[in-house]
Design a protein around this motif. Structure first.
Motif, PDB file in Angstrom:
ATOM      1  N   UNK A 115      -0.447  -7.866  -8.842  1.00 19.62           N
ATOM      2  CA  UNK A 115       0.981  -8.252  -7.802  1.00 19.62           C
ATOM      3  C   UNK A 115       2.010  -7.234  -7.866  1.00 19.62           C
ATOM      4  N   UNK A 116       1.417  -6.392  -8.375  1.00 17.16           N
ATOM      5  CA  UNK A 116       2.446  -4.788  -7.862  1.00 17.16           C
ATOM      6  C   UNK A 116       1.414  -4.206  -6.720  1.00 17.16           C
ATOM      7  N   UNK A 117       0.541  -4.573  -6.238  1.00 11.17           N
ATOM      8  CA  UNK A 117      -0.447  -3.500  -5.278  1.00 11.17           C
ATOM      9  C   UNK A 117      -0.051  -4.766  -3.965  1.00 11.17           C
ATOM     10  N   UNK A 118       0.245  -5.664  -4.202  1.00 12.51           N
ATOM     11  CA  UNK A 118       0.625  -7.200  -3.074  1.00 12.51           C
ATOM     12  C   UNK A 118       2.422  -7.044  -2.704  1.00 12.51           C
ATOM     13  N   UNK A 119       3.129  -6.846  -3.611  1.00 11.85           N
ATOM     14  CA  UNK A 119       4.274  -5.981  -3.785  1.00 11.85           C
ATOM     15  C   UNK A 119       5.302  -4.936  -2.815  1.00 11.85           C
ATOM     16  N   UNK A 120       3.662  -4.294  -3.947  1.00 12.04           N
ATOM     17  CA  UNK A 120       3.636  -2.696  -2.253  1.00 12.04           C
ATOM     18  C   UNK A 120       3.651  -2.792  -1.119  1.00 12.04           C
ATOM     19  N   UNK A 121       2.559  -3.886  -0.681  1.00 11.05           N
ATOM     20  CA  UNK A 121       1.934  -3.381   0.814  1.00 11.05           C
ATOM     21  C   UNK A 121       3.030  -4.290   1.560  1.00 11.05           C
ATOM     22  N   UNK A 122       4.216  -4.857   0.899  1.00 11.48           N
ATOM     23  CA  UNK A 122       5.026  -6.258   1.321  1.00 11.48           C
ATOM     24  C   UNK A 122       6.052  -5.075   1.883  1.00 11.48           C
ATOM     25  N   UNK A 123       6.120  -3.904   1.566  1.00 13.43           N
ATOM     26  CA  UNK A 123       7.417  -3.054   1.407  1.00 13.43           C
ATOM     27  C   UNK A 123       7.380  -2.335   2.837  1.00 13.43           C
ATOM     28  N   UNK A 124       5.851  -2.107   3.208  1.00 14.30           N
ATOM     29  CA  UNK A 124       5.341  -1.376   4.372  1.00 14.30           C
ATOM     30  C   UNK A 124       5.676  -0.182   4.769  1.00 14.30           C
ATOM     31  N   UNK A 125       5.586   0.134   3.243  1.00 15.13           N
ATOM     32  CA  UNK A 125       5.630   1.961   3.396  1.00 15.13           C
ATOM     33  C   UNK A 125       3.882   2.628   3.652  1.00 15.13           C
ATOM     34  N   UNK A 126       4.205   3.500   4.081  1.00 10.21           N
ATOM     35  CA  UNK A 126       2.743   4.664   4.330  1.00 10.21           C
ATOM     36  C   UNK A 126       2.817   5.569   2.630  1.00 10.21           C
TER      37      UNK A 126
END
Length: 138
Positions: free
Chosen positions: A23-34
């Motif tokens: 759940x955490x990694x999915x949210x992080x991926x959605x933010x589009x930050x590198x």
């Protein structure tokens, strides 16, 4: 520099380590930050957060048994407003973490191969827990 925040609701079935990595990694991926830093904060005093082994269930069971030994239920505690697991839950939370910081490198959280993020529920009955996530980066 950008920042994003959210709150994740997690329903725990009761005592134990409950993985929230996906759940955490999915949210992080959605933010589009590198590149950046993720802070995960649990908004409770009878549950905590751990980065722990995510491949061998025996490691989690051993951790759960260890904390049951070092902070057992006992009639000797004064604080028992919510039952006999109330004060042991607070002790276990005090011995672990309410906040985790995880670097974001190349668009991915830098968790090791066998690491997962866990909500450590210290109460026997199910609870609705809140995790505040703050991602700072670009």
């Amino acid at each position: 520099m950008r920042q994003s925040t959210t709150t994740l609701s997690v329903r725990t079935p009761g005592l134990g380590l409950h993985e929230v990595t996906d759940r955490i990694t999915a949210w992080v991926a959605d933010q589009g930050m590198r590149e950046g830093l993720l802070t995960v904060f649990i908004r409770h005093t009878s549950a905590s957060l751990l980065i722990q082994e995510n491949a061998a269930p025996a490691a989690r069971r051993d951790l759960e048994r260890y904390f049951a030994r070092i902070a057992p239920e006992s009639a000797e505690y004064e604080h028992d407003d919510e039952g006999p697991d109330d004060m042991p839950a607070h002790l276990r939370a005090a011995l672990t973490n309410t906040q985790l910081s995880i670097p974001l490198i190349g668009g991915r959280l830098t968790l090791g191969t066998w690491q997962g993020v866990y909500l450590f529920e210290h109460r026997r009955r199910p609870h609705d827990r809140q995790l505040a996530l703050h991602l700072l980066g670009e």
